[in-house]
Scaffold this motif. Structure first.
Motif, PDB file in Angstrom:
ATOM      1  N   VAL A  69      -9.180  -0.733   4.301  1.00 51.02           N
ATOM      2  CA  VAL A  69     -10.447  -0.039   4.619  1.00 51.02           C
ATOM      3  C   VAL A  69     -11.128  -0.785   5.769  1.00 51.02           C
ATOM      4  N   SER A  97     -14.895   3.419   4.885  1.00 47.56           N
ATOM      5  CA  SER A  97     -14.131   4.653   5.125  1.00 47.56           C
ATOM      6  C   SER A  97     -13.128   4.864   3.971  1.00 47.56           C
ATOM      7  N   ARG A  98     -12.531   6.055   3.906  1.00 44.54           N
ATOM      8  CA  ARG A  98     -11.508   6.338   2.889  1.00 44.54           C
ATOM      9  C   ARG A  98     -10.336   5.404   3.118  1.00 44.54           C
ATOM     10  N   PRO A  99      -9.809   4.749   2.060  1.00 47.74           N
ATOM     11  CA  PRO A  99      -8.721   3.788   2.243  1.00 47.74           C
ATOM     12  C   PRO A  99      -7.447   4.469   2.748  1.00 47.74           C
ATOM     13  N   ALA A 100      -6.720   3.696   3.497  1.00 55.92           N
ATOM     14  CA  ALA A 100      -5.430   4.169   4.021  1.00 55.92           C
ATOM     15  C   ALA A 100      -4.304   3.348   3.379  1.00 55.92           C
ATOM     16  N   ILE A 101      -3.228   4.038   2.941  1.00 50.54           N
ATOM     17  CA  ILE A 101      -2.098   3.363   2.288  1.00 50.54           C
ATOM     18  C   ILE A 101      -0.920   3.374   3.242  1.00 50.54           C
ATOM     19  N   THR A 102      -0.347   2.230   3.408  1.00 45.97           N
ATOM     20  CA  THR A 102       0.827   2.093   4.269  1.00 45.97           C
ATOM     21  C   THR A 102       1.930   1.401   3.481  1.00 45.97           C
ATOM     22  N   SER A 106      -8.033  -5.299   3.109  1.00 43.85           N
ATOM     23  CA  SER A 106      -6.759  -4.663   2.679  1.00 43.85           C
ATOM     24  C   SER A 106      -6.286  -5.312   1.378  1.00 43.85           C
ATOM     25  N   CYS A 111      -3.212  -1.144   0.947  1.00 42.21           N
ATOM     26  CA  CYS A 111      -4.403  -0.276   0.989  1.00 42.21           C
ATOM     27  C   CYS A 111      -5.437  -0.968   1.901  1.00 42.21           C
ATOM     28  N   SER A 144      -7.287   6.870  -2.386  1.00 41.76           N
ATOM     29  CA  SER A 144      -6.117   7.486  -1.753  1.00 41.76           C
ATOM     30  C   SER A 144      -4.898   7.137  -2.625  1.00 41.76           C
ATOM     31  N   ASP A 172       6.410   6.105   3.066  1.00 37.75           N
ATOM     32  CA  ASP A 172       6.204   7.474   3.548  1.00 37.75           C
ATOM     33  C   ASP A 172       6.466   8.422   2.391  1.00 37.75           C
TER      34      ASP A 172
END
Length: 663
Positions: free
Chosen positions: A70, A45-50, A107, A68, A138, A53
């Motif tokens: 996935v 899936s498209r990576p998510a960055i945490t 991650s 990052c 991302s 903010d």
């Protein structure tokens, strides 16, 4: 049907019933089994960055972890961090496998410290898999707050009084944009204008402009610019000191010319100027020559002083004063002109023609150097002032007047070598002159000649002189006795020497002077006096008197035209108090007068006695007695007799002073 969960799992399949209808194998005791491993491929899936903010403002020094993540994917993807498009080294990241039954995720974490360089930085997480030709990505953009590090001001160094001046302040990049404020002489000025622009490397640049009109009373402008934003603990500042320049008033040049300024005196010069800032630069010139000056400043007044010894060439000279400061593009000037009086410093003279014949007109000329006021020329010769000169005047150097004068004369022979003086004076106490000598061409003229009649005693030697002048010289002399030229060795130029005079020398003589321009003669007569006398006279102590008439051989005497001439007795022997007594004893009306002016300097005392009662040894009545005290080497005086009569010359020796009767 297989799903993502079946990937890489083993499945046991039972034979179909149709398979079972065939019955058992000949053995009839062992069943058949088939195993198949199914691998299902599916992308991540498209990576998510945490961990951040987006839009949240960080402060310098803050730290954060960007993660990052996935989900499960087959095949397993590769994760990487990129900053502003450039991959971050794997050693700076932390990879973690996340187990989510029945699938597994990945991650990757990136640690970040907030600095002003991180403001606007783009962190991108990329997921690469063989299922896609391009990675999945991302990103987040960081926002870091930081204050401006400095502020710079631009503007002029000097500004004219009453003019408007513009200053500009530019901050270094800051986030958020900095706010700029201005103060002038410590007072806040709110009339500035600001503009914000993106910095070339991030952040915001604030540009503020202030326009200010300078008060005429100000000599200096102190401008201060301050910049700060929300991240600033204190403002950053810069300041500028601006010199306010003021144009001075035009200078006034003064020369101390009260009364008459005469060449040779010291003249004081001043140049005064008012106002102006900064202090004025003053220069003074005489013509093109810059002069040394002394400058004094008192508040807003500047005075330059100098002094010069003026010369005739300084008349009408322009004294220029230049005043300049940064406020004046061109020097401000003032000037004055020197007006002088000066005397002539020389007179040049000439004679035309240079040589002149007797009574021929000759012009004497002289010309003065310039003077103010014009000079008056006078002519003098031999102590006398000469009139009749013609004078003209014309302009000369230094604004003065030249005076030219000419005097015409017709000279005589005696004027040869005569000096004529041309004197010039203009009333300033200075007289200059030129002496001119005229050259008169003439024949001989007598300067010294003998007496027309020369009485010479027989036996004497005599030198006769005659001097003549001629122009041009030389002068030759010729002596004649009667008609006979005297060519003897006794002639030497203008002298005739005759030795042992005898009666034959009595004659008329002529001397002739000759030069290139003519000749001149002079005639005279030599009268030889013939007398008889003895070599000496003896006077003993018993002898009281000598009667000259009774002893004619004892003295030289002669009666000429009623004048008794007594001459020197040759080699007399005298004693003290030797006297000559003249006694006249004829008619009572006859008077004997002594000519005292003819008494020679050998006689040192004269006494006159009137003694009617005196009677000499001879029976003559005494009418008058003149007594002379004589000294050795005396010469008898002459005795004018105004009426003929009988008189007696007595040479006697007085034994006692005043003892006249004993003589």
């Amino acid at each position: 049907m297989a799903s993502r969960g079946d990937s890489a799992n083993s499945s046991q399949l039972s034979p179909a019933s149709s398979q079972d209808a065939g019955g058992a194998s000949p053995g009839g005791s062992v069943p058949l089994e088939v195993s198949v491993v199914v691998s299902v491929l599916y992308p991540p899936s498209r990576p998510a960055i945490t961990g951040y903010d987006e839009g949240h403002a960080l402060s310098e020094g803050d730290t954060l972890n960007l993660t990052c993540a996935v989900g499960a994917a087959n095949p397993r993807p590769r994760l990487s961090w990129h900053k502003n498009g450039l991959r971050i080294s794997p050693k700076d990241t932390t990879e973690e496998v996340v187990l989510n039954a029945p699938s597994t995720g990945l991650s990757l974490t990136q640690a970040v410290t907030a600095t002003r360089q991180e403001d606007g930085a783009v962190y991108e997480c990329r997921v690469n898999t063989s299922l896609f030709s391009r990675p999945l990505a991302s990103d987040v953009t960081l926002s870091v707050q930081y204050p401006p590090s400095n502020v710079t001001m631009t503007g002029p160094q000097v500004v004219g009084s009453g003019n408007s001046v513009t200053f500009t302040c530019v901050t270094s990049p800051a986030n958020p944009p900095a706010n700029v404020t201005w103060t002038i002489h410590g007072s806040l000025n709110k009339k500035s204008k600001s503009a914000v622009s993106r910095g070339p490397e991030g952040g915001w640049v604030t540009t503020s402009t202030l326009t200010y009109r300078v008060a005429r009373s100000s000599n200096e402008l102190v401008v201060r610019c301050m910049a700060r934003n929300a991240a600033s603990s204190s403002p950053v500042t810069t300041s500028k000191s601006v010199q306010v320049i003021k144009t001075p008033k035009p200078p006034v040049v003064e020369a101390d010319m009260k009364g008459t300024v005469v060449a040779g005196t010291v003249l004081d010069l001043t140049c005064t100027t008012h106002g102006g800032h900064p202090p004025r630069q003053v220069k003074m010139f005489k013509g093109e020559e810059q002069m040394d000056i002394e400058v004094e400043e008192d508040e807003n007044v500047t005075v330059a002083h100098t002094a010069i010894t003026v010369e005739p060439s300084d008349n009408k000279a322009k004294i220029l004063c230049e005043v300049q400061n940064p406020a004046s593009q061109e020097p401000l000037t003032g000037h004055t002109t020197i007006s002088l009086f000066f005397p002539a410093w020389e007179v040049k003279g000439w004679v035309s023609p240079r040589s002149v014949e007797v009574k021929e007109e000759v012009t004497l000329g002289c010309e003065t150097s310039p003077s103010i006021p014009p000079s008056t020329v006078t002519w003098h010769s031999g102590g006398a002032t000469l009139e009749g000169a013609t004078t003209r005047q014309y302009p000369g150097k230094y604004g003065g007047t030249v005076t030219s004068s000419e005097l015409r004369v017709r000279p005589l022979a005696d004027d040869n070598g005569r000096v004529f003086s041309c004197n010039a004076n203009n009333g300033l106490g200075v007289t200059v002159s030129a002496d001119l000598v005229i050259d008169v061409l003439h024949g001989p003229r007598w300067v010294e000649v003998p007496s027309p009649v020369l009485d010479v005693e027989e036996g004497r030697d005599i030198i006769i002189s005659a001097i003549a002048m001629a122009n041009p010289p030389p002068v030759r002399y010729n002596w004649r006795r009667g008609e006979v030229d005297l060519l003897s060795t006794g002639i030497s130029g203008g002298e005739l020497r005759l030795y042992s005079i005898s009666r034959s020398h009595s004659a008329n003589y002529t001397v002739t002077a000759t030069s290139a321009r003519g000749s001149e003669s002079y005639a005279f007569f030599i009268n030889v006096l013939c007398f008889v006398y003895h070599e000496s006279i003896e006077i003993d102590s018993e002898l009281c008197w000598i009667n000259m008439q009774e002893n004619p051989n004892r003295v030289i005497y002669k009666l000429i035209n009623g004048i008794m001439i007594a001459k020197k007795i040759k080699n007399p022997i005298f004693r003290d108090n030797l006297h000559l007594r003249v006694v006249q004893s004829s008619s009572p009306s006859t008077t004997l007068r002594m000519n005292r002016n003819l008494v020679r300097n050998k006689i040192n005392k004269i006494k006159k006695y009137k003694s009617p009662s005196f009677e000499p040894r001879r029976a003559f009545r005494v009418l008058s007695v003149f007594e002379y005290l004589l000294i050795p080497g005396y010469v008898f005086p002459t005795f004018p007799v105004h009426s003929y009569g009988t008189f007696t010359l007595i040479l006697c020796w007085k034994k006692a002073k005043g003892d006249i009767n004993n003589c």
